[in-house]
Design an enzyme around this catalytic site. Structure first.
Site, short mmCIF file in Angstrom:
data_model
loop_
_atom_site.label_atom_id
_atom_site.label_comp_id
_atom_site.label_asym_id
_atom_site.label_seq_id
_atom_site.Cartn_x
_atom_site.Cartn_y
_atom_site.Cartn_z
N HIS A 57 0.22 -55.03 26.87
CA HIS A 57 1.61 -54.60 26.62
C HIS A 57 1.73 -53.92 25.26
CE1 HIS A 57 3.17 -57.04 30.06
NE2 HIS A 57 2.16 -57.83 29.71
N SER B 83 -4.09 -28.53 12.01
CA SER B 83 -2.73 -28.10 11.73
C SER B 83 -2.73 -26.79 10.96
CB SER B 83 -2.00 -29.16 10.91
OG SER B 83 -0.71 -28.70 10.53
N LYS C 80 -5.80 -31.98 8.11
CA LYS C 80 -5.47 -32.75 9.31
C LYS C 80 -6.47 -32.44 10.42
CE LYS C 80 -1.33 -34.19 11.84
NZ LYS C 80 -1.83 -34.23 13.22
N GLU D 66 -6.90 -34.22 23.95
CA GLU D 66 -5.64 -33.53 24.27
C GLU D 66 -5.87 -32.48 25.35
OE1 GLU D 66 -3.66 -33.97 19.80
OE2 GLU D 66 -4.69 -32.13 20.37
#
Length: 465
Positions: free
Chosen positions: A188, A318, A324, A331
């Protein structure tokens, strides 16, 4: 000035065909009629179609329905295409006439023109080899196209299976390396009992191998073909023994146990085998989605996320934030997986769109299936090479989370009962004190003893208190 076209004739009349084209009037009409996607036929589908034509020529010859000279010329034409020549003459858009008549005639015309050239003829005259009378002999679009779709899907299946097994193998290697790396389980998305990174990654690998096995199992149904059913599954105009001989030749060409479908009419009416196969591809995509999302969460950070995994940096992340690095391979994998699930949705809808003796949605259904197989294979391969391999564990980070997890109170259940263990969990959450410190404070075990028990429980599931 030399002519750029030649005039050919079909049942609708005359039509201009590029002078150097190996296809004919029906293909040229299809090019004019269907400028839809800008995508020509899938390469494996072209090869499968030509294999069908070759098997038909062998079967017709062996059944005495096609004279040796014409059969030999057709076989020679097929072999040249199967050897990689003339692929640029298979040109019909993926979205075309229902059932795939345009693609079928494209193949018939190309092979007829090549066969006639072999026999000293000229493209467009169809003498002595005719596209319909000889290349398409004992066939219909209605049985050749579904057979070719099955064969093309079977050709792609080993590549996808190999890509999935390779990803599973890479995960297994990492799981073995991290078999004793303590970490907190999460259910959870909340603290849960301790486990190891090896358990977690090994489970991903097992699931992928199992999905690959299920996909292979679903693929076996595609080895039953309806070739020989001709127009409505009755075998009209096909000689006795044709379907068996054609299946034997396709088995030889593909290396798979191709057999005639037990019900030729069902093979033509129903796309259930293809729909079931597609559903298994979507199921594999679903598991990969879950695994990909987990890896993105586990590698989130580097300071404000979980950061239990470190992914190999493959590109800057980025255009505005210096330094970054994003989980770009996973993805990309997710985006591909969602598209694969979309292809399955289209396939399921098109499989239900059959009417009476035929499903006319076959060209688009086949295209969607081919795309799903191709995209998934490419995405899994790239992700394995540039995402999974090179992935590393941050063992200290994982251990730190494990030892402050409120879920460690579960190890106390058998010793002090669920209710008292819950009180310790709540106290840990309220005060911020680790469960190990509270266990020592309550005189149950020293902190060191409890930590050792946590590590043993993570590896084996055994608790001694």
């Amino acid at each position: 000035m030399s002519a750029t076209t030649r005039t050919e004739y079909d049942s609708l009349g005359s039509f201009e065909v590029p002078v150097d084209a190996l296809y004919g009037a029906q293909t040229a009409r299809a090019l004019a009629n269907f400028p839809i996607s800008g995508r020509g036929p899938d390469g494996d589908f072209v090869e499968a179609t030509v294999r069908v034509k070759r098997a038909a020529a062998v079967a017709n010859r062996d059944c005495g329905a096609l004279e040796d000279r014409l059969a030999g010329a057709i076989l020679a034409a097929c072999d040249r295409v199967l050897g990689g020549e003339f692929r640029d003459h298979f040109v019909v858009d993926r979205f075309q006439a229902g059932a795939g008549t345009s693609h079928n005639m494209n193949a018939n015309e190309v092979l007829a023109n090549l066969a006639n050239r072999e026999l000293g003829g000229e493209p467009g005259r169809y003498d002595p080899v005719h596209p319909n009378d000889h290349v398409n002999q004992s066939q219909s679009t209605n049985d050749t196209i579904p057979t070719a779709i099955r064969l093309a899907a079977l050709a792609k299946l080993p590549r996808l299976r190999a890509a999935v097994d390779d990803m599973a193998g890479a995960l297994e290697e990492l799981a073995e390396r991290e078999r004793d790396t303590l970490k907190s389980g999460r259910t959870h998305l909340q603290d849960a009992v301790p486990t190891t990174l090896g358990h977690e990654l090994g489970a991903y690998a097992w699931t992928l191998r199992e999905e690959g096995r299920r996909l292979e199992e679903a693929g076996s149904a595609l080895e039953r073909i309806g070739l020989g059913g001709t127009a409505a599954g009755t075998g009209l105009n096909a000689p006795r023994g044709y379907r068996e001989k054609a299946a034997e030749e396709l088995a030889r060409l593909t290396g798979r146990p191709i057999t005639p479908h037990p019900d030729m009419a069902a093979a033509m009416q129903s796309m259930a085998d293809l729909a079931h196969f597609s559903a298994r591809i979507a199921a594999l995509a679903g598991e990969l989605t879950r695994i990909s999302n987990d890896i993105r969460l586990l590698s989130s950070g580097p300071r404000t996320g979980l950061a239990e995994l470190r992914l190999p940096p493959v590109q800057p992340g980025s255009s505005i934030m210096p330094g970054k690095v994003n989980p770009v391979m996973f993805e990309m994998l997710n985006q591909t997986l969602y598209q694969v699930v979309g292809q399955d949705a289209a396939i399921q809808a098109m499989s239900r769109a059959g009417q009476m003796e035929l499903n006319v949605m076959m060209p688009a259904l086949g295209s969607a299936l081919f795309d799903a197989l191709e995209w998934l294979t490419a995405a899994v391969t790239a992700t394995t090479e540039r995402g999974v391999r090179g992935m590393e564990a941050d063992r200290e980070r994982a251990r730190e989370y494990a030892l402050v997890s409120v879920g460690l109170a579960t190890l106390l259940n058998r010793a002090i009962g669920y209710e008292k263990a819950a009180e310790i969990a709540k106290e840990s959450e309220r005060t911020g004190m680790p469960v190990a410190d509270l266990v020592a404070e309550h005189g149950l075990l020293s902190r060191e003893e409890f930590v050792a028990m946590v590590e043993r429980a993570a590896r084996t599931g055994e608790v001694d208190l």
